[in-house]
Design an enzyme around this catalytic site. Structure first.
Site, short mmCIF file in Angstrom:
data_model
loop_
_atom_site.label_atom_id
_atom_site.label_comp_id
_atom_site.label_asym_id
_atom_site.label_seq_id
_atom_site.Cartn_x
_atom_site.Cartn_y
_atom_site.Cartn_z
N LYS A 13 0.88 -1.19 -0.04
CA LYS A 13 0.00 0.02 -0.05
C LYS A 13 1.01 1.27 0.08
O LYS A 13 0.49 2.39 -0.82
CB LYS A 13 -0.88 0.07 1.35
CG LYS A 13 -1.93 -1.16 1.17
CD LYS A 13 -3.01 -0.73 2.44
CE LYS A 13 -2.50 -0.87 3.89
NZ LYS A 13 -1.64 -2.22 4.08
N ARG A 148 -0.72 -8.61 13.49
CA ARG A 148 -0.84 -7.79 12.56
C ARG A 148 -1.96 -8.20 11.49
O ARG A 148 -2.99 -7.74 11.00
CB ARG A 148 0.30 -7.02 11.84
CG ARG A 148 0.82 -5.97 12.79
CD ARG A 148 2.23 -5.58 12.24
NE ARG A 148 2.12 -4.78 10.98
CZ ARG A 148 3.18 -4.64 10.21
NH1 ARG A 148 4.24 -5.32 10.34
NH2 ARG A 148 3.02 -3.65 9.07
P1 AMP Z 1 0.61 0.58 9.27
O1 AMP Z 1 2.04 1.32 9.05
O2 AMP Z 1 -0.43 0.79 8.43
O3 AMP Z 1 1.02 -1.01 9.22
O4 AMP Z 1 0.39 0.87 10.78
C1 AMP Z 1 0.98 0.35 11.86
C2 AMP Z 1 0.70 0.16 13.25
O5 AMP Z 1 -0.03 1.67 13.49
C3 AMP Z 1 -0.53 -0.76 13.29
O6 AMP Z 1 -0.23 -1.86 13.45
C4 AMP Z 1 -1.26 -0.04 14.32
O7 AMP Z 1 -0.76 -0.26 15.62
C5 AMP Z 1 -1.24 1.45 14.12
N1 AMP Z 1 -2.19 1.81 13.24
C6 AMP Z 1 -2.20 2.41 12.14
N2 AMP Z 1 -3.37 2.83 11.37
C7 AMP Z 1 -4.17 2.64 12.36
C8 AMP Z 1 -5.56 2.49 12.51
N3 AMP Z 1 -6.49 3.14 11.23
N4 AMP Z 1 -6.45 1.92 13.40
C9 AMP Z 1 -5.62 1.53 14.28
N5 AMP Z 1 -4.50 1.53 14.33
C10 AMP Z 1 -3.67 2.19 13.26
#
Ligand code: AMP
Length: 202
Positions: A13, A148
């Site tokens: 993404k 995750r």
């Molecule tokens: P990502 O970089 O999108 O994989 O996000 C890393 C981490 O940030 C996730 O594993 C969550 O702990 C937190 N996170 C990011 N976006 C969200 C969201 N929309 N809702 C809840 N937690 C989030």
């Protein structure tokens, strides 16, 4: 252009959002990046969410709502945005629909990937980064990645049906070469640009 990118962790993404952002001159909003910056800066919020993020679990909807509302208030989103990592659950999507009100989303692109391949990809990425002594995301190890992926399955997967009902969902094979995935997304984005141009010129 108001676009949401959906897909499992490691589906690509971030890479795709960067490409769309450059091509269409709209900002790439990654909630993960915003939250990681808070953790790095050691803000009160950063300290509060650090362990949740490192465990691979989702941070609370309240925290995310504040972060997203603040970011969408910034002037650079006036011509649109690409959301990456948000929404991540049906309640977050409903909240976003309410916030956007009349300025609805144009499309939601889901990158469909093979979970086992994604797991391998992320773990290899972390191993390479460690070998090269570059920054490794704390949540890029096998165990955390499993948490995750589980959070993705339980909270985020139902979003596909949610957006399908709204007629917004477009699925793209995320296992194709990166440039082919990008080309597929550009096709969807071009169609939304044409559509808003037609509506505006009526
Ligand atoms: P990502 O970089 O999108 O994989 O996000 C890393 C981490 O940030 C996730 O594993 C969550 O702990 C937190 N996170 C990011 N976006 C969200 C969201 N929309 N809702 C809840 N937690 C989030």
């Amino acid at each position: 252009m108001r676009l949401v990118l959906l897909g499992a962790p490691g589906a690509g993404k971030g890479t795709q959002a960067d490409a769309i952002s450059k091509h269409y001159h709209v900002p790439h909003l990654s909630t993960g990046d915003i939250l990681r910056a808070e953790v790095r800066s050691g803000t009160r919020l950063g300290l509060e969410i650090r362990s949740t993020m490192e465990s691979g679990k989702l941070v609370s909807d309240e925290v995310i709502a504040d972060v997203v509302a603040l970011r969408l208030l910034q002037g650079d989103t006036a011509r649109g945005f690409i959301l990456d990592g948000f929404p991540r659950s049906v309640p977050q999507a409903q909240w976003l629909d309410d916030l956007l009100s009349e300025d609805k989303l144009d499309a939601v692109v889901e990158l469909v990937v093979d979970e086992a391949v994604v797991l391998e990809r992320v773990v290899n990425r972390a191993r390479l980064a460690r070998e090269n002594a570059t920054d490794v995301r704390k949540d890029d190890d096998v165990e955390t990645m499993r948490v995750r992926l589980e959070a993705y399955k339980v909270a985020t997967l139902p979003l596909s049906a949610y957006y399908e009902r709204q007629g917004l969902l477009r699925r793209i094979d995320g296992m194709m070469p990166v440039d082919d995935v990008t080309a597929g997304i550009f096709k969807v984005a071009d169609a939304t640009v044409r559509m808003s141009w037609m509506v505006a010129s009526r």
